[in-house]
Design a protein around this motif. Structure first.
Motif, PDB file in Angstrom:
ATOM      1  N   THR A   1      -3.056   7.646  13.790  1.00  0.00           N
ATOM      2  CA  THR A   1      -1.927   7.350  13.051  1.00  0.00           C
ATOM      3  C   THR A   1      -0.584   8.395  13.476  1.00  0.00           C
ATOM      4  O   THR A   1      -1.152   9.489  13.754  1.00  0.00           O
ATOM      5  CB  THR A   1      -2.132   7.942  11.570  1.00  0.00           C
ATOM      6  OG1 THR A   1      -3.325   6.956  10.794  1.00  0.00           O
ATOM      7  CG2 THR A   1      -1.179   7.425  10.684  1.00  0.00           C
TER       8      THR A   1
ATOM      9  N   TYR B   1       3.556   9.239  13.278  1.00  0.00           N
ATOM     10  CA  TYR B   1       4.740   8.841  12.152  1.00  0.00           C
ATOM     11  C   TYR B   1       5.877   9.240  13.074  1.00  0.00           C
ATOM     12  O   TYR B   1       6.273  10.314  13.839  1.00  0.00           O
ATOM     13  CB  TYR B   1       4.577  10.015  11.046  1.00  0.00           C
ATOM     14  CG  TYR B   1       3.420   9.988  10.379  1.00  0.00           C
ATOM     15  CD1 TYR B   1       3.296   9.167   9.354  1.00  0.00           C
ATOM     16  CD2 TYR B   1       2.212  10.994  10.781  1.00  0.00           C
ATOM     17  CE1 TYR B   1       1.917   9.172   8.734  1.00  0.00           C
ATOM     18  CE2 TYR B   1       1.062  10.826  10.188  1.00  0.00           C
ATOM     19  CZ  TYR B   1       0.866   9.828   8.870  1.00  0.00           C
ATOM     20  OH  TYR B   1      -0.246   9.831   8.413  1.00  0.00           O
TER      21      TYR B   1
ATOM     22  N   VAL C   1       5.291  -0.184   9.149  1.00  0.00           N
ATOM     23  CA  VAL C   1       3.934   0.203  10.079  1.00  0.00           C
ATOM     24  C   VAL C   1       3.749  -0.932  11.309  1.00  0.00           C
ATOM     25  O   VAL C   1       4.271  -1.983  11.110  1.00  0.00           O
ATOM     26  CB  VAL C   1       2.867  -0.369   8.977  1.00  0.00           C
ATOM     27  CG1 VAL C   1       1.471  -0.241   9.850  1.00  0.00           C
ATOM     28  CG2 VAL C   1       2.788   0.879   7.863  1.00  0.00           C
TER      29      VAL C   1
END
Length: 148
Positions: free
Chosen positions: A6, A8, A28
């Protein structure tokens, strides 16, 4: 290699002073569609936002793996785009164009102008790379489609 990750990014016209995970993202991006079966890619995703998936799957197959998410869902076959324009599988450039298109954060023309300048700087000693990446952006801007 192979483990889900993940990452960001925050984008703002104001200075960003917070540096932590994002638990309720506006967007996303799923670069590997096999994650649809193993990771809750919709977790915290705002319905006012959208999801962009790198996939050649049928819309019904994609929707079946999104736990009833009601926001916008888009797909692009970044593998196909990158193989056709770059000759190798590099999904980042097509996925960048897809998120810009879906989010509307800038116009297609602004993206192409800014990225051409970036590529000319980054690949100054490899000018042959610039044309393929520019073509990948242009194709991806046309190929990203909303999942119905």
């Amino acid at each position: 290699m192979g483990a889900p990750i993940t990452a960001y990014n925050r984008i703002s016209t104001e200075p960003i002073i917070i540096h932590c995970n994002i638990y309720e993202p506006d967007y996303v991006i799923v670069v590997d569609d096999t994650l649809l079966e193993s990771v809750d890619v919709t977790s915290g995703l705002k319905e006012s936002g959208a999801m962009i998936i790198n996939s050649a799957r049928e819309d019904e197959d994609i929707k079946a793996n999104l736990k009833g998410y009601k926001g916008g869902v888009y797909k692009i076959d970044a593998r196909k785009v990158s193989l056709e324009t770059l000759g190798k599988y590099f999904p980042n450039t097509p996925m960048l164009a897809a998120i810009i298109k879906v989010s509307g954060i800038m116009t297609d023309e602004e993206l192409l102008k800014d990225m051409e300048a970036s590529f000319k700087h980054k690949f100054a000693h490899k000018p042959e790379v610039i044309e393929g990446n520019m073509q990948a952006l242009k194709v991806a801007l046309k190929e990203v489609k909303q999942v119905q």
